[in-house]
Design a protein around this motif. Structure first.
Motif: not given
Length: 295
Positions: A156-166
């Protein structure tokens, strides 16, 4: 299913593990610290507890040195060794196992494509140039050793992951909340992002769908430019975004990492997931940011 996870305490792993457990899977953690792992490994030294793969049906490999730091020769070597050599160690252990797992999901990133302007990129697009692109190519190739045992290998080629935790969003929030946020460089570079919940659901999807192997883009179907991201985040927070960080300043502060990870861009599309009928819960940026920030 009995699932072995590396990087279980990291940003993605800390969201994925509870989701796996809610689905009824038994999760085992492979990590460096005995107090937080079921089995211990040291990928930089090539050491791994031989019992880790016993009875395991799936492996999800998320561990690796943080890319979001200034790239010195020493840090680049750590990043390369942890991601490429660590993946190779795990893949070789899978290949040598008397009862290898059915599937090996080994993380990669959209950095594979390099700086590509506004070109629409699906999984068939050629790799790019630069340290990140070369890292991702070697990282994915290292995982293929596991295929020799008949294990299905997915990258899986992940993009910029949006999370307020990190991750990137958490680092931006303090500046934007002060009203000091702004675009990076020209702001025209594309950001291929993904909501954390969608990422987790995509990994669960890939675990269960036997037709998937090889690279899979795990990004929203609606990538945005850095300027669009900036305006949207500011609007969600109710703050202005009047500033722009000059490219030269970023390069002075962060050098090569700024050029490749912040000032370059990829317009990546999740073609394989969409063709298979995967449904994104948060395909639009504003809805994803409001979800991540509880707004």
């Amino acid at each position: 299913m009995r699932v072995l996870v590396t990087g279980a305490s990291g940003l993605i792993g800390s969201h994925l593990v509870p989701a796996l457990e809610r689905e009824g899977h038994q999760v085992l953690r492979l990590g460096r610290r005995p107090e937080t792992a079921d089995f211990v490994w040291d990928p930089l030294r090539g050491q791994m507890d031989a019992r880790a793969l016993e009875g395991v049906e799936a492996v999800v490999h998320l561990a690796g040195e943080n890319i979001g730091q200034r790239w010195t020769p020493a840090s680049k070597e750590r990043i390369w060794r942890s991601r490429v050599e660590g993946t190779r160690l795990l893949a070789e252990a899978i290949a040598a196992s008397p009862a290898p797992p059915k599937v090996f999901i080994s993380a990669s990133a959209t950095g594979y494509y390099g700086d590509r302007g506004d070109e629409a990129l699906d999984e068939g697009a050629a790799p790019g140039r630069g340290f990140l692109a070369e890292l991702c190519q070697a990282w994915e190739q290292a995982a293929q050793t596991a295929a020799a045992a008949g294990t299905r290998v997915v990258n899986p080629r992940f993009g910029v992951v949006l999370s307020a935790r990190g991750g990137a969003l958490a680092r931006l929030l303090p500046v934007f909340r002060l009203g000091l946020g702004g675009s990076l460089g020209s702001g025209r570079q594309y950001m291929s992002w993904v909501d954390m919940d969608d990422l987790v659901q995509a990994v669960l999807f890939l675990l269960s769908r036997e037709e998937f192997s090889g690279p899979v883009n795990v990004t929203s179907p609606n990538p945005v430019t850095n300027a669009e991201f900036t305006r949207t985040l500011a609007r969600v927070l109710g703050r202005p975004a009047l500033f722009r960080v000059p490219a030269f300043a970023l390069q002075v502060l962060l050098g090569e990492m700024a050029r490749e990870a912040l000032l370059s861009g990829q317009r990546v599309l999740p073609a394989r997931l969409q063709a298979a009928g995967f449904q994104f819960r948060y395909p639009e940026l504003e809805a994803s940011l409001r979800h991540a920030l509880g707004r």
